[in-house]
Design a protein around this motif. Sequence first.
Motif, PDB file in Angstrom:
ATOM      1  N   CYS A 189      48.821  33.019  39.712  1.00 11.71           N
ATOM      2  CA  CYS A 189      48.592  34.448  39.931  1.00 11.71           C
ATOM      3  C   CYS A 189      47.310  34.623  40.734  1.00 11.71           C
ATOM      4  CB  CYS A 189      48.477  35.195  38.604  1.00 11.71           C
ATOM      5  SG  CYS A 189      50.051  35.444  37.765  1.00 11.71           S
ATOM      6  N   PHE A 190      47.353  35.543  41.683  1.00 12.32           N
ATOM      7  CA  PHE A 190      46.210  35.807  42.551  1.00 12.32           C
ATOM      8  C   PHE A 190      45.850  37.286  42.461  1.00 12.32           C
ATOM      9  CE2 PHE A 190      48.622  32.285  44.329  1.00 12.32           C
ATOM     10  CZ  PHE A 190      47.648  31.305  44.471  1.00 12.32           C
ATOM     11  N   ILE A 191      44.555  37.557  42.518  1.00 15.33           N
ATOM     12  CA  ILE A 191      44.043  38.924  42.459  1.00 15.33           C
ATOM     13  C   ILE A 191      43.402  39.249  43.802  1.00 15.33           C
ATOM     14  CG2 ILE A 191      42.496  40.514  41.269  1.00 15.33           C
ATOM     15  CD1 ILE A 191      42.643  38.698  38.848  1.00 15.33           C
ATOM     16  N   TYR A 192      43.833  40.364  44.404  1.00 18.16           N
ATOM     17  CA  TYR A 192      43.308  40.804  45.691  1.00 18.16           C
ATOM     18  C   TYR A 192      42.540  42.107  45.503  1.00 18.16           C
ATOM     19  CZ  TYR A 192      46.448  37.485  48.054  1.00 18.16           C
ATOM     20  OH  TYR A 192      47.091  36.356  48.493  1.00 18.16           O
ATOM     21  N   VAL A 193      41.424  42.224  46.199  1.00 15.87           N
ATOM     22  CA  VAL A 193      40.665  43.467  46.276  1.00 15.87           C
ATOM     23  C   VAL A 193      40.588  43.856  47.746  1.00 15.87           C
ATOM     24  CG1 VAL A 193      38.479  44.618  45.829  1.00 15.87           C
ATOM     25  CG2 VAL A 193      39.323  42.905  44.218  1.00 15.87           C
ATOM     26  N   GLN A 194      41.286  44.939  48.100  1.00 14.19           N
ATOM     27  CA  GLN A 194      41.359  45.381  49.494  1.00 14.19           C
ATOM     28  C   GLN A 194      40.553  46.660  49.666  1.00 14.19           C
ATOM     29  OE1 GLN A 194      43.340  44.389  52.729  1.00 14.19           O
ATOM     30  NE2 GLN A 194      41.445  45.537  53.023  1.00 14.19           N
ATOM     31  N   HIS A 195      39.406  46.561  50.320  1.00 12.50           N
ATOM     32  CA  HIS A 195      38.609  47.740  50.659  1.00 12.50           C
ATOM     33  C   HIS A 195      39.183  48.369  51.928  1.00 12.50           C
ATOM     34  CE1 HIS A 195      35.361  46.796  47.762  1.00 12.50           C
ATOM     35  NE2 HIS A 195      35.695  45.535  48.029  1.00 12.50           N
ATOM     36  N   CYS A 196      39.131  49.697  51.978  1.00 14.97           N
ATOM     37  CA  CYS A 196      39.775  50.402  53.093  1.00 14.97           C
ATOM     38  C   CYS A 196      38.798  51.048  54.055  1.00 14.97           C
ATOM     39  CB  CYS A 196      40.730  51.463  52.540  1.00 14.97           C
ATOM     40  SG  CYS A 196      42.033  50.767  51.516  1.00 14.97           S
ATOM     41  N   ASN A 197      37.555  51.107  53.744  1.00 10.96           N
ATOM     42  CA  ASN A 197      36.605  51.750  54.659  1.00 10.96           C
ATOM     43  C   ASN A 197      35.245  51.050  54.587  1.00 10.96           C
ATOM     44  OD1 ASN A 197      35.505  53.519  56.491  1.00 10.96           O
ATOM     45  ND2 ASN A 197      35.111  55.129  54.973  1.00 10.96           N
ATOM     46  N   PRO A 198      35.061  49.968  55.343  1.00  6.74           N
ATOM     47  CA  PRO A 198      35.990  49.339  56.293  1.00  6.74           C
ATOM     48  C   PRO A 198      36.973  48.421  55.575  1.00  6.74           C
ATOM     49  CG  PRO A 198      33.921  48.171  56.273  1.00  6.74           C
ATOM     50  CD  PRO A 198      33.738  49.322  55.319  1.00  6.74           C
ATOM     51  N   TYR A 199      37.962  47.890  56.332  1.00  4.86           N
ATOM     52  CA  TYR A 199      38.988  47.027  55.750  1.00  4.86           C
ATOM     53  C   TYR A 199      38.404  45.634  55.505  1.00  4.86           C
ATOM     54  CZ  TYR A 199      42.615  50.493  56.520  1.00  4.86           C
ATOM     55  OH  TYR A 199      43.380  51.634  56.466  1.00  4.86           O
ATOM     56  N   ILE A 200      38.175  45.321  54.218  1.00  2.00           N
ATOM     57  CA  ILE A 200      37.651  44.019  53.811  1.00  2.00           C
ATOM     58  C   ILE A 200      38.509  43.520  52.657  1.00  2.00           C
ATOM     59  CG2 ILE A 200      35.657  42.741  52.942  1.00  2.00           C
ATOM     60  CD1 ILE A 200      33.868  44.888  54.135  1.00  2.00           C
ATOM     61  N   LEU A 201      38.978  42.295  52.747  1.00  2.73           N
ATOM     62  CA  LEU A 201      39.878  41.731  51.743  1.00  2.73           C
ATOM     63  C   LEU A 201      39.198  40.579  51.014  1.00  2.73           C
ATOM     64  CD1 LEU A 201      42.743  41.651  50.496  1.00  2.73           C
ATOM     65  CD2 LEU A 201      43.358  39.994  52.272  1.00  2.73           C
ATOM     66  N   HIS A 202      39.285  40.597  49.668  1.00  2.00           N
ATOM     67  CA  HIS A 202      38.792  39.511  48.835  1.00  2.00           C
ATOM     68  C   HIS A 202      39.954  38.978  48.003  1.00  2.00           C
ATOM     69  CE1 HIS A 202      34.806  40.656  50.049  1.00  2.00           C
ATOM     70  NE2 HIS A 202      34.881  41.827  49.430  1.00  2.00           N
ATOM     71  N   LYS A 203      40.045  37.660  47.893  1.00  2.00           N
ATOM     72  CA  LYS A 203      41.132  37.025  47.153  1.00  2.00           C
ATOM     73  C   LYS A 203      40.546  36.112  46.077  1.00  2.00           C
ATOM     74  CE  LYS A 203      45.247  34.092  47.688  1.00  2.00           C
ATOM     75  NZ  LYS A 203      46.105  33.340  48.637  1.00  2.00           N
ATOM     76  N   PHE A 204      41.116  36.236  44.842  1.00  2.94           N
ATOM     77  CA  PHE A 204      40.697  35.417  43.722  1.00  2.94           C
ATOM     78  C   PHE A 204      41.937  34.827  43.055  1.00  2.94           C
ATOM     79  CE2 PHE A 204      37.948  39.113  44.200  1.00  2.94           C
ATOM     80  CZ  PHE A 204      36.701  38.530  44.375  1.00  2.94           C
ATOM     81  N   LYS A 205      41.723  33.711  42.386  1.00  5.61           N
ATOM     82  CA  LYS A 205      42.807  33.082  41.633  1.00  5.61           C
ATOM     83  C   LYS A 205      42.547  33.284  40.151  1.00  5.61           C
ATOM     84  CE  LYS A 205      45.360  28.752  40.993  1.00  5.61           C
ATOM     85  NZ  LYS A 205      45.470  27.324  41.348  1.00  5.61           N
ATOM     86  N   LEU A 206      43.621  33.640  39.417  1.00  6.21           N
ATOM     87  CA  LEU A 206      43.498  33.874  37.984  1.00  6.21           C
ATOM     88  C   LEU A 206      43.653  32.559  37.242  1.00  6.21           C
ATOM     89  CD1 LEU A 206      43.230  35.942  35.680  1.00  6.21           C
ATOM     90  CD2 LEU A 206      45.716  36.189  35.710  1.00  6.21           C
ATOM     91  N   ASP A 207      42.708  32.260  36.392  1.00  3.86           N
ATOM     92  CA  ASP A 207      42.718  31.017  35.626  1.00  3.86           C
ATOM     93  C   ASP A 207      43.823  31.072  34.567  1.00  3.86           C
ATOM     94  OD1 ASP A 207      42.092  28.591  34.519  1.00  3.86           O
ATOM     95  OD2 ASP A 207      40.416  29.351  33.337  1.00  3.86           O
ATOM     96  N   HIS A 208      44.562  29.966  34.419  1.00  2.00           N
ATOM     97  CA  HIS A 208      45.617  29.903  33.402  1.00  2.00           C
ATOM     98  C   HIS A 208      45.011  29.926  32.012  1.00  2.00           C
ATOM     99  CE1 HIS A 208      49.059  29.342  36.022  1.00  2.00           C
ATOM    100  NE2 HIS A 208      48.365  28.447  36.730  1.00  2.00           N
ATOM    101  N   GLY A 209      43.965  29.217  31.814  1.00  3.07           N
ATOM    102  CA  GLY A 209      43.280  29.214  30.527  1.00  3.07           C
ATOM    103  C   GLY A 209      44.080  28.626  29.392  1.00  3.07           C
ATOM    104  N   GLY A 210      45.042  27.750  29.685  1.00  3.01           N
ATOM    105  CA  GLY A 210      45.837  27.127  28.635  1.00  3.01           C
ATOM    106  C   GLY A 210      46.921  28.012  28.066  1.00  3.01           C
TER     107      GLY A 210
END
Length: 724
Positions: free
Chosen positions: A177-198
């Motif tokens: 699973c991946f978590i994205y944070v998309q800013h719109c003003n200006p357009y900036i994208l951050h991508k994170f991976k969700l840890d399974h954690g067992g």
Amino acid sequence: MAAFCEEFTLCTVAGSGGCALPQGPLGLEPDGDRVLLTDRGRTVTLYKVSDQKPLGCWSVKQSQVITCPAVCNFETGEFVLVHDDKVLQIWKEDDTNLDKVFKATLSADVYWIHSVPHAEPLVLFKNGAVKSLDVLLAAPQQEIKNVFSNEVIRWSEAFVEVEKPFVVFITEQDVNCFIYVQHCNPYILHKFKLDHGGESSTLLSFAVSLKNKVVTLLCLYSSGCVYKVLVPLQQNDSGEQHILPKSLLTRLEQSGTLFKCASIAILDKDHIAVTGCLDSTDGKVKESISLWNIKFQTLQDSKELPLGSTGQCWCYGDRLFVMHGKELKVILYKCETSSLAAALGKIKSTSTSETKSLSVNWNMLQEDGLLCVQPDQPVPAKGASKRLLRSGRTTCAKTQLESLTVEQLLLIIKNFSPDVIEEKLMNFLSSAQIPDFQVSIGNILLALMNRCEAEPAFYPSNCLVQLAQMQGLSYSICPGLMTVALEKRDVCLLQLCLQRFPDIPEAVTCACLRTFLSLGDDSLEKMNVNIDSVTSYIDTAPNRKKEDQSKVIQNGFSSELLEENSCDAQLTQKSHAVDTSKLCPVGPQKATLLNSILRSAYSETFLLPHLKDLSAEQVILFLQYLQFLYMKCSEQATTKLPGMFCPTINQIMDWMCLLLDAHFTVVVMLPEAKGLLSSLHKFVRAQVHFCSELNKIEGSLKELQKINNPKDVGLYSIEVLKLV
């Protein structure tokens, strides 16, 4: 503490069912007191929640399917939806046909549209791109670049941080699973991976909150575990994919059970709501909605859903929207501030940073009739001097006035006389700020209601009236208030509740109506009912009233019926006869109370069965009063009578129709109703004739508008237009 309050059915949704058929609405979007409900097909319906009524309904064509729920554009007041993945439609509330509204075909498939306050809606595409609606409308066929290729979006939400909107969405690829944070003003994208954690169970639902620039993500798994993930709004520039750890927040159920079709909603920082199907190892399936305290990991309240649920739950304000069978239920809830002291029954002191238990000086209560509660105050010995106790009365009263809390006031309500309660309540309400206002006032009213039930002679009328006048209260906060007022026949309190509470059930409204109609005018004259709103159209002089009544025979009808065709001309009678439609059949006090009934909110479906409980005499009297009001509106050529709390002509007609529908057979068979029905029939005929003549005038005026007048008529001219 958190608890469920009143619940009601908003509507029926076709195609809904339990976990065996995981259908239900495609989406539910708020718009103040209204919600936009989008089904899994072709229809969007706008409901007003407080009235439980649909305000509008729109459908796409037979061959089209809505693939993205409708939302409201708060900047323009328009509605937006997407059908068949790419076709965008925008319409207004007064539009009736979606075939004639604005359409635009986009170049990529849309996953979701998010409405945000003070900004244009944000469109999230299935390939991960995010565009503002106004940017898309400028060039609908613009190229939409792919953010990812092999991932599938599972969930998304939009927020505004410092007037800058952004979207948080979660994708899934295989088991990652991946978590994205998309800013719109200006357009900036951050991508994170969700840890399974067992955790090996299935991810079912997500919920997210934003506070102090921190995004908190809650993840519900099929095992019943709720994990918390803190999502940063920015990412480091190292270029490496950042893995977000998750921490176990709470476990909702014991081992051996499994959640299906479940969803989670955040109520406040300490409470969540979970809706879904719980399947145990012994084959027992239970579907319910529950409130949990995640701070102390305790179950607060639970409500079973025996007709099944789709596992969908939406939370807007203090309302939960839940599917139960084929019905969309609205469940009100309340949450109190979560603290260990409250959980253990202790009182939290607001004067210091630490929590101290409060002791009550019961000796002083017995001697002076006052409550003096102070932190860590020692209790005097049994043989203490009464003079010493009395000498401290002034100091104690001052301290209490300065630091009276809700808990102390509840103790006063439980043990003291109405005069003392009223005095302390006034001091409490005059304080600068009441913490958790609605919850505090609700607890105070509940304590008063409980004592009224335990002690029939106890009834603090002034206290109840003072509390009912507080802003922001509703029937659901104190449902027992109007019940007690009906038992005591406190018409002043009932009138106040009808004027201020927006969510009174129809059964209670009809109970108030029966009470008002059953009370005689003589007994009402002794009560403190403000009649200022009806004095402008009702003669309140007692001598004039008795004189008029002497000219009218029993049941309020004249001895002579009007001629059949006399409505077209001015109605005249002999000198000894009286036009009963111009006489108010009730006194000014009862008229004021009945006006509060006419102005109350209701749903016709729920009101009609309760109207049938009225007696024949009450029906005739109410119809006579409605006829009187309608005649007054017609005389003054207005849609509303003068005064603050007077009904409109539409409200008068609606209640008249409802009353006739509920008692049609009774009214037709009663001899006393013949004159009333005849008068109403003739008046309606006259109104129809009048409207017909107005339509003719309207047609003539439209013909006049079509005539082309010469542009240059000179300085002075006389023109004659002849209508054929």
